[in-house]
Design a protein around this motif. Structure first.
Motif, PDB file in Angstrom:
ATOM      1  N   GLN A 101       0.698  -1.147   0.124  1.00  0.00           N
ATOM      2  CA  GLN A 101      -0.225   0.179   0.067  1.00  0.00           C
ATOM      3  C   GLN A 101       1.313   1.037   0.135  1.00  0.00           C
ATOM      4  O   GLN A 101       0.372   2.177  -1.042  1.00  0.00           O
ATOM      5  CB  GLN A 101      -0.830  -0.039   0.998  1.00  0.00           C
ATOM      6  CG  GLN A 101      -2.042   0.880   1.417  1.00  0.00           C
ATOM      7  CD  GLN A 101      -2.847   0.956   2.366  1.00  0.00           C
ATOM      8  OE1 GLN A 101      -2.780   0.143   3.293  1.00  0.00           O
ATOM      9  NE2 GLN A 101      -3.714   2.344   2.445  1.00  0.00           N
ATOM     10  N   GLU A 102       2.009   1.545   0.766  1.00  0.00           N
ATOM     11  CA  GLU A 102       2.873   2.628   0.809  1.00  0.00           C
ATOM     12  C   GLU A 102       3.833   2.534  -0.239  1.00  0.00           C
ATOM     13  O   GLU A 102       3.859   3.530  -1.052  1.00  0.00           O
ATOM     14  CB  GLU A 102       3.612   2.390   2.136  1.00  0.00           C
ATOM     15  CG  GLU A 102       3.180   2.442   3.488  1.00  0.00           C
ATOM     16  CD  GLU A 102       1.736   3.950   3.716  1.00  0.00           C
ATOM     17  OE1 GLU A 102       2.935   4.728   3.463  1.00  0.00           O
ATOM     18  OE2 GLU A 102       1.010   4.002   3.636  1.00  0.00           O
ATOM     19  N   LEU A 103       4.061   1.370  -0.838  1.00  0.00           N
ATOM     20  CA  LEU A 103       4.919   1.785  -1.650  1.00  0.00           C
ATOM     21  C   LEU A 103       3.934   1.714  -3.539  1.00  0.00           C
ATOM     22  O   LEU A 103       4.709   2.591  -3.903  1.00  0.00           O
ATOM     23  CB  LEU A 103       5.727   0.354  -1.948  1.00  0.00           C
ATOM     24  CG  LEU A 103       6.618  -0.027  -1.312  1.00  0.00           C
ATOM     25  CD1 LEU A 103       7.181  -1.340  -1.423  1.00  0.00           C
ATOM     26  CD2 LEU A 103       8.117   0.477  -1.755  1.00  0.00           C
ATOM     27  N   LEU A 104       2.727   2.015  -3.275  1.00  0.00           N
ATOM     28  CA  LEU A 104       2.024   2.513  -4.614  1.00  0.00           C
ATOM     29  C   LEU A 104       1.671   3.292  -4.571  1.00  0.00           C
ATOM     30  O   LEU A 104       1.581   4.049  -5.426  1.00  0.00           O
ATOM     31  CB  LEU A 104       0.523   1.107  -4.111  1.00  0.00           C
ATOM     32  CG  LEU A 104      -0.649   2.186  -5.253  1.00  0.00           C
ATOM     33  CD1 LEU A 104      -0.088   0.898  -7.028  1.00  0.00           C
ATOM     34  CD2 LEU A 104      -1.844   1.055  -4.916  1.00  0.00           C
ATOM     35  N   LYS A 105       1.776   4.349  -3.405  1.00  0.00           N
ATOM     36  CA  LYS A 105       1.643   5.569  -3.419  1.00  0.00           C
ATOM     37  C   LYS A 105       2.874   6.374  -4.329  1.00  0.00           C
ATOM     38  O   LYS A 105       2.570   7.452  -4.644  1.00  0.00           O
ATOM     39  CB  LYS A 105       1.676   6.460  -1.789  1.00  0.00           C
ATOM     40  CG  LYS A 105       0.400   5.800  -1.835  1.00  0.00           C
ATOM     41  CD  LYS A 105       0.589   6.238   0.053  1.00  0.00           C
ATOM     42  CE  LYS A 105      -0.474   5.577   1.003  1.00  0.00           C
ATOM     43  NZ  LYS A 105      -0.524   6.126   3.109  1.00  0.00           N
ATOM     44  N   ARG A 106       3.980   5.575  -3.898  1.00  0.00           N
ATOM     45  CA  ARG A 106       5.462   6.218  -4.691  1.00  0.00           C
ATOM     46  C   ARG A 106       5.119   5.308  -6.267  1.00  0.00           C
ATOM     47  O   ARG A 106       6.214   5.424  -6.960  1.00  0.00           O
ATOM     48  CB  ARG A 106       6.306   5.593  -4.295  1.00  0.00           C
ATOM     49  CG  ARG A 106       6.236   6.221  -2.257  1.00  0.00           C
ATOM     50  CD  ARG A 106       6.447   7.326  -2.144  1.00  0.00           C
ATOM     51  NE  ARG A 106       5.668   7.360  -0.934  1.00  0.00           N
ATOM     52  CZ  ARG A 106       5.496   8.056  -0.124  1.00  0.00           C
ATOM     53  NH1 ARG A 106       5.296   9.357  -0.744  1.00  0.00           N
ATOM     54  NH2 ARG A 106       5.176   8.454   1.164  1.00  0.00           N
ATOM     55  N   GLY A 107       4.416   5.036  -6.724  1.00  0.00           N
ATOM     56  CA  GLY A 107       4.139   4.819  -8.118  1.00  0.00           C
ATOM     57  C   GLY A 107       4.733   3.398  -8.254  1.00  0.00           C
ATOM     58  O   GLY A 107       5.539   2.158  -9.245  1.00  0.00           O
ATOM     59  N   ILE A 108       5.406   2.572  -7.071  1.00  0.00           N
ATOM     60  CA  ILE A 108       5.753   1.021  -7.325  1.00  0.00           C
ATOM     61  C   ILE A 108       4.956   0.154  -6.845  1.00  0.00           C
ATOM     62  O   ILE A 108       3.999  -0.168  -5.901  1.00  0.00           O
ATOM     63  CB  ILE A 108       7.083   1.612  -5.941  1.00  0.00           C
ATOM     64  CG1 ILE A 108       8.005   2.117  -6.199  1.00  0.00           C
ATOM     65  CG2 ILE A 108       7.551  -0.113  -6.155  1.00  0.00           C
ATOM     66  CD1 ILE A 108       8.949   2.038  -5.056  1.00  0.00           C
ATOM     67  N   THR A 109       3.994  -0.580  -7.946  1.00  0.00           N
ATOM     68  CA  THR A 109       3.644  -1.421  -7.693  1.00  0.00           C
ATOM     69  C   THR A 109       4.260  -3.521  -7.878  1.00  0.00           C
ATOM     70  O   THR A 109       4.613  -3.471  -7.799  1.00  0.00           O
ATOM     71  CB  THR A 109       2.962  -1.712  -9.166  1.00  0.00           C
ATOM     72  OG1 THR A 109       3.556  -1.825 -10.699  1.00  0.00           O
ATOM     73  CG2 THR A 109       2.279  -0.145  -8.976  1.00  0.00           C
ATOM     74  N   ASP A 110       3.123  -4.417  -8.109  1.00  0.00           N
ATOM     75  CA  ASP A 110       3.666  -5.650  -7.613  1.00  0.00           C
ATOM     76  C   ASP A 110       4.138  -5.983  -6.481  1.00  0.00           C
ATOM     77  O   ASP A 110       6.112  -7.285  -7.231  1.00  0.00           O
ATOM     78  CB  ASP A 110       3.824  -5.785  -9.161  1.00  0.00           C
ATOM     79  CG  ASP A 110       3.014  -5.735 -10.634  1.00  0.00           C
ATOM     80  OD1 ASP A 110       2.075  -6.275 -10.480  1.00  0.00           O
ATOM     81  OD2 ASP A 110       3.629  -4.768 -11.476  1.00  0.00           O
TER      82      ASP A 110
END
Length: 335
Positions: A101-110
């Protein structure tokens, strides 16, 4: 806080936490350590200590300590290992931030998590990121020693994984060897002969330096935005094709600010390096208070660049008025 993802930038602080090594800072540091290519790890690995760092990795001989940041690079392939060090007490807070969830906020997925062949507490994760430089697979390990928290991050072009030239196991073998020594291998790349009211507060990713009015990394109060100045080299020596335009984009990428209104970038030469100088106004995204920003983007003599950033809050406006350009003009590269 640190800036959003851009392919050629170095971690930069926005000084507003009880301690600068907050989990979100570490996450954003991951976002901005993009590189070009990745080379396979050979069996002939030897321990190497990163510059301006206590961290040692077992790497093949084609990897050399980077002259720009705390980590290693392969000139032929473009691979980089980027290292971030923090106090041991920050491990739990940083580890809590490494979630999908936190990484997704930075554009990091999968995002997927796993374990490396190493003892002691650690977080190992793989993920994906799209950037202006292409699609990347990301590998990183966060671990704790008796007196440090260490983050090592690697970026791999997705095509290198797809064609089999890079294997995740090889990257994991290197990350599993990460350890620390007693003393850092310090090497300064640049100097500022004038600091005005600022004092050196510390290093970020080895070669970037932070300056504050009180000489402290941490603010006195939690959530406080601080006036600060910072020098940050780029992570590699790729040439900026449109430096004037990209100087605006880089300054505008600083997170935590809203209503970004840049002035016009103007040509400047400092310490024998050409570049562009820029000022901007913004507001604090948390409280709406006005913020003044300054940046000198200087192009390296053989590629890459140096960013000189100033952040001024209203309460310190009178103290730092006109100081950021003076400090920037005292910048010089060391032999």
């Amino acid at each position: 806080m640190l800036p959003k993802a851009l392919p050629f930038t170095q971690p930069l602080y926005r000084i507003r936490r009880a301690y600068p090594w907050h989990a979100r800072n570490a996450l954003i540091a991951l976002v901005i350590t993009s590189s070009a290519f990745f080379a396979a790890v050979s069996a002939n690995a030897t321990p190497q200590q990163a510059p301006n760092s206590r961290v040692v990795l077992d790497l093949p001989e084609e990897y050399t300590p980077s002259p720009l940041f705390a980590g290693f690079q392969n000139e032929r392939s473009g691979v980089t290992y980027v290292i971030l060090e923090a106090p041991a007490k920050e491990y739990d807070k940083m580890a809590q931030g490494f979630t999908a969830q936190e990484l997704l906020k930075r554009g990091i997925t999968d995002v997927t998590s796993g374990n490396l062949a190493r003892s002691g507490p650690h977080v190992y994760m793989r993920a994906q990121q799209k950037s202006e430089a292409g699609n990347y697979a990301k590998f990183f390990v966060l671990f704790r020693t008796d007196d440090q928290t260490v983050l090592v991050s690697v970026n791999v072009p997705q095509r290198s994984l797809d064609n089999g030239s890079i294997k995740p196991k090889e990257i994991e073998q290197v990350l599993a060897t990460a350890k620390t020594t007693e003393k850092p291998a310090v090497r300064d790349l640049y100097a500022l002969s004038y600091l005005g009211p600022f004092k050196e507060a510390g290093r970020v990713v080895g070669t970037s330096k932070l300056y504050t009015l009180d000489g402290r990394l941490e603010p006195e109060r939690v959530g406080e935005t601080r006036t600060a100045f910072m020098v940050a080299p780029s992570l590699d020596k790729r040439v900026l094709q449109e430096p004037a335009k990209q100087s605006v984009a880089l300054l505008g990428s600083l997170p935590g600010f809203a209503d970004f209104k840049p002035g016009k970038p103007t040509p400047v030469t400092i310490g024998g390096l050409s570049g562009f100088e820029l000022t901007a106004s913004a507001t604090d995204a948390d409280n709406g208070r006005p913020i003044q920003l300054y940046q000198a983007l200087l192009l390296g003599p053989d590629g890459g660049y140096y960013r000189l950033i100033g952040i001024a809050t209203p309460k310190d406006a009178a103290v730092v008025d006109g100081e950021f350009p003076k400090i920037a003009r005292s910048f010089e590269l060391l032999p």
